[in-house]
Design an enzyme around this catalytic site. Sequence first.
Site: not given
Ligand SMILES: [Zn+2]
Length: 342
Positions: A158, A193, A195
């Site tokens: 991220h 993942d 996300h």
């Molecule tokens: Zn994640």
Amino acid sequence: MKAFYAEEQKRHDPKAFLSSGAPQPNPEKPERVERLLAGARSAGLTIERPKEHGLGPVAAVHTPEYLDFLEHIFARWQRIEGASAEVIPNIHPIARNGSYPASAVGQAGYHMADTACPISAETWNSALWSAWSAVEAAEAVMAGAPSAYALCRPPGHHAFADVAGGFCFINNSAVAAQVLRRNAARVAILDVDLHHGNGTQGIFYARPDVLTVSLHADPVRFYPFFWGHADERGKGAGLGYNFNLPLPRKSGDAAFLEALATAFRRIRAFAPEALVVALGLDAFEGDPFGGLSVTTPGFARIGEAIAGLGLPTVIVQEGGYLCDALGDNLTAFLTGFGGKRG
Ligand SMILES: [Zn+2]
């Protein structure tokens, strides 16, 4: 398979986290490391300590002002009267068309996307060693190992070139890909993942030399909300080199493996010389985030399927949070991958 991890990576211990506005304990706990180490060892991996690699490989994907911020913001924050114990932003520029702020509070808002990545005294050092584990794994593969595993914690996918977010500070998968680029003309990053790997996408969005592919829970009602949709395809020279496969919430093994097969077609068409797997284990049915429903045997099948690509592969740990099966899920993935590939 070689595996890399340094003790310093465990010292970062974030306390706070806002979830739907409510204060919660931060789920990116140091204990994750113990579970993941046990999982890697159960799969037969031996853990080695990486060497120090300086700032070069990190500065290849992050801006100097961001790295300076990460290194020094905690000490600066301590000088603010009444400030929180950890660096947590409370104001953000809604667009990046204003001035770069001089103050610590302003820079925290500029360089931190959300409240999930508090910075404490140990954060910079932990994040740097985490990145060095990724560098070491990439160099092992460049030296001829068919694959290597980097137990990266804190995670990285991220983190953008100059923004932390979602428990991430330095984008370890991007660092590994950029190291591989020294020898490989084309590198693919496959992010499994739960996300979307928004930071990784952001770093390579305008580049045709690194293909970014991400499978994840549909961001229409899930973090990171603003990125991860199927119509984000890259820009400029990178148009067509970013591929998102959002999955409906609670999708299980069958849907995940079907999307993976679609991802493989795109990866094969790109003909990469090396692969980075951004390995989150939070797509697990029992993960506290509860977004998808991949099972433990499902992770073995995912590992086996990825090994079938037959590419030199760096496996970089991303998410996966405390639950009884966290270590088992890593063992399953690595065993599935290694059984096919070694
Ligand atoms: Zn994640």
